[in-house]
Design an enzyme around this catalytic site. Sequence first.
Site, PDB file in Angstrom:
ATOM      1  N   VAL A 129      73.590  65.326 -63.329  1.00 33.24           N
ATOM      2  CA  VAL A 129      74.048  63.983 -63.702  1.00 33.24           C
ATOM      3  C   VAL A 129      73.200  63.432 -64.835  1.00 33.24           C
ATOM      4  O   VAL A 129      72.069  63.866 -65.061  1.00 33.24           O
ATOM      5  CB  VAL A 129      73.996  63.032 -62.487  1.00 33.24           C
ATOM      6  CG1 VAL A 129      74.834  63.581 -61.343  1.00 33.24           C
ATOM      7  CG2 VAL A 129      72.564  62.803 -62.011  1.00 33.24           C
ATOM      8  N   HIS A 130      73.760  62.436 -65.537  1.00 33.68           N
ATOM      9  CA  HIS A 130      72.988  61.805 -66.599  1.00 33.68           C
ATOM     10  C   HIS A 130      73.290  60.329 -66.791  1.00 33.68           C
ATOM     11  O   HIS A 130      72.591  59.645 -67.527  1.00 33.68           O
ATOM     12  CB  HIS A 130      73.228  62.542 -67.928  1.00 33.68           C
ATOM     13  CG  HIS A 130      74.556  62.242 -68.553  1.00 33.68           C
ATOM     14  ND1 HIS A 130      75.730  62.787 -68.085  1.00 33.68           N
ATOM     15  CD2 HIS A 130      74.897  61.455 -69.589  1.00 33.68           C
ATOM     16  CE1 HIS A 130      76.735  62.360 -68.826  1.00 33.68           C
ATOM     17  NE2 HIS A 130      76.264  61.538 -69.742  1.00 33.68           N
ATOM     18  N   ASP A 155      69.308  64.441 -65.952  1.00 33.06           N
ATOM     19  CA  ASP A 155      69.049  64.817 -67.338  1.00 33.06           C
ATOM     20  C   ASP A 155      67.787  64.133 -67.857  1.00 33.06           C
ATOM     21  O   ASP A 155      67.571  62.937 -67.633  1.00 33.06           O
ATOM     22  CB  ASP A 155      70.250  64.392 -68.183  1.00 33.06           C
ATOM     23  CG  ASP A 155      70.280  65.021 -69.561  1.00 33.06           C
ATOM     24  OD1 ASP A 155      69.202  65.183 -70.160  1.00 33.06           O
ATOM     25  OD2 ASP A 155      71.378  65.338 -70.049  1.00 33.06           O
ATOM     26  N   TYR A 187      75.295  69.479 -74.175  1.00 26.81           N
ATOM     27  CA  TYR A 187      76.624  69.967 -73.819  1.00 26.81           C
ATOM     28  C   TYR A 187      76.919  71.274 -74.555  1.00 26.81           C
ATOM     29  O   TYR A 187      76.813  71.359 -75.773  1.00 26.81           O
ATOM     30  CB  TYR A 187      77.682  68.912 -74.180  1.00 26.81           C
ATOM     31  CG  TYR A 187      79.082  69.345 -73.868  1.00 26.81           C
ATOM     32  CD1 TYR A 187      79.517  69.442 -72.549  1.00 26.81           C
ATOM     33  CD2 TYR A 187      79.981  69.653 -74.885  1.00 26.81           C
ATOM     34  CE1 TYR A 187      80.807  69.840 -72.252  1.00 26.81           C
ATOM     35  CE2 TYR A 187      81.281  70.055 -74.596  1.00 26.81           C
ATOM     36  CZ  TYR A 187      81.685  70.149 -73.276  1.00 26.81           C
ATOM     37  OH  TYR A 187      82.967  70.542 -72.981  1.00 26.81           O
ATOM     38  N   GLU A 326      79.685  79.509 -68.778  1.00 28.65           N
ATOM     39  CA  GLU A 326      81.063  79.962 -68.660  1.00 28.65           C
ATOM     40  C   GLU A 326      81.186  81.484 -68.712  1.00 28.65           C
ATOM     41  O   GLU A 326      82.303  82.014 -68.618  1.00 28.65           O
ATOM     42  CB  GLU A 326      81.921  79.305 -69.745  1.00 28.65           C
ATOM     43  CG  GLU A 326      82.067  77.799 -69.530  1.00 28.65           C
ATOM     44  CD  GLU A 326      82.990  77.135 -70.533  1.00 28.65           C
ATOM     45  OE1 GLU A 326      83.278  77.751 -71.589  1.00 28.65           O
ATOM     46  OE2 GLU A 326      83.424  76.002 -70.273  1.00 28.65           O
ATOM     47  N   ARG A 373      86.997  63.080 -74.603  1.00 23.96           N
ATOM     48  CA  ARG A 373      86.828  64.458 -75.065  1.00 23.96           C
ATOM     49  C   ARG A 373      87.892  65.391 -74.494  1.00 23.96           C
ATOM     50  O   ARG A 373      87.592  66.467 -73.954  1.00 23.96           O
ATOM     51  CB  ARG A 373      85.429  64.980 -74.725  1.00 23.96           C
ATOM     52  CG  ARG A 373      84.321  64.299 -75.519  1.00 23.96           C
ATOM     53  CD  ARG A 373      83.017  65.040 -75.367  1.00 23.96           C
ATOM     54  NE  ARG A 373      81.948  64.404 -76.119  1.00 23.96           N
ATOM     55  CZ  ARG A 373      80.710  64.850 -76.163  1.00 23.96           C
ATOM     56  NH1 ARG A 373      80.376  65.938 -75.499  1.00 23.96           N
ATOM     57  NH2 ARG A 373      79.786  64.214 -76.860  1.00 23.96           N
ATOM     58  N   LYS A 396      88.235  63.931 -64.089  1.00 24.02           N
ATOM     59  CA  LYS A 396      87.059  63.108 -64.156  1.00 24.02           C
ATOM     60  C   LYS A 396      87.405  61.704 -63.711  1.00 24.02           C
ATOM     61  O   LYS A 396      88.511  61.224 -63.936  1.00 24.02           O
ATOM     62  CB  LYS A 396      86.574  63.183 -65.611  1.00 24.02           C
ATOM     63  CG  LYS A 396      85.615  62.239 -66.079  1.00 24.02           C
ATOM     64  CD  LYS A 396      85.274  62.346 -67.589  1.00 24.02           C
ATOM     65  CE  LYS A 396      85.158  63.715 -68.168  1.00 24.02           C
ATOM     66  NZ  LYS A 396      83.870  63.966 -68.850  1.00 24.02           N
TER      67      LYS A 396
END
Length: 447
Positions: A129-130, A155, A187, A326, A373, A396
């Site tokens: 989390v951030h 973060d 990211y 990934e 995004r 989200k």
Amino acid sequence: MNSAKLSFVLCAAASSVICLGIYISSRARKPEPRGWRFDRAKCGDYPDELCAALFEGKAAAAVIGAECEQTHGPETRGGEGEGEGGEGEGGEGGETAVNCSRLLAAHNYITETLSREEADFPLAYILTVHKDLPTLEWLFRAIYAPQNLYCIHVDNRSSAGFRRGVQGLAGCFPNAFLASRAERVVYGGFSRLQADINCMEELAPSPVRWRYAINLCGQDYPLKTNRELVRLLKTQWKDKNITPGIPQPDHVKQRTSHVHREYISPTESYVIKTPARKSETVPHGLKLYFGSAYYALTRGFVDFVLRDKRAKDLLQWSRDTYSPDEHYWVTLNRIADAPGADPNAEWEGSIRSIKWLDQTRVAHNGCKGHYVRNICVYGLGDLEWLAQKDSLFANKFEVNSHPLVAQCMERWLRPRTLSQSEVPIRQGWRIKNSACFFDIENNDCNR
């Protein structure tokens, strides 16, 4: 024209103006859909029947809800950073200690293991989390169970206030803690993968006999109860890892063929693709796969990740690749002798439901909230779609942008959770007023 005719014409004209005004006024006032009478002054406590109607796809309920959010919602939306690694937000969390009793009471935390089945099958969660403390706390109370473990990676770029808030939240639960080593997450960078590894290193030696590790970001939410998760992992997966993916497609090979670097400045951060090609071949002749950065991993596999030379060498090799999370988990899970491995797996196992912008009209009916995004932040009109998904989690969500979505999701999940309990239900576990989001700074229920 005589006076009588003139009076008639003037009267008719005046009547027409009055009638037109009444018509326009009535058109401007949109009547509430038939079937509900919803006082918008009470929008903070969204009626259960309206939530139920939204999950059934009834448009009238969405109209009322949208008007309510516009009237009583926040003036601005949340930050535009990704849930996995955007800029931190300041002003969240306070200097004072959290009043844990008030927190647990305000949010109806379930403080007892609900079944023997769940007691015998603890889960370990990794939350990276951030920002956005209200959404994180809303997620946490949905996945919290006293038999589970929770490692929260905050973060390094997050504000001091946010970190204090998360520390205060974790401090209220003996089975939750902050990762002792925090990364400055970029990211698409290696730091995102390292954050998960940091938590795994602290979860691995735990005396709690957890069976699976599941990773989440702070804007996820479960679509299944804890008991449903346990049953699925026990029966359908039977000690197999869930890492959906396929052999690396040609269009993503540049992620691992070229050297990538994390760029960090005081105002921004991102990953740069350099012209240099990676000189080292993939260690141990491993075949690279591409897939989800999110997983459900057996405890044996986590130990394998931390100790096996192949896993360590692949981790080191991945440091200068793009979005290594990934390819890392999905590649290791195809090694035949890895615990819980499935060398022939493809996209089996739906970890998360996401509405991607480029999948509109292909995989979903469009975002009814707003995009960040290219990922949908769910609105009220998305609830029917979410209720039909068979995924473990969805992403989200933003509590501040769409508070009624948060309320309805709670009221959809919590009754199902309690209906599966083998122990007597305490009144304090029932959602009384899910419009209340606990304000850690003020130790109170914030409406």
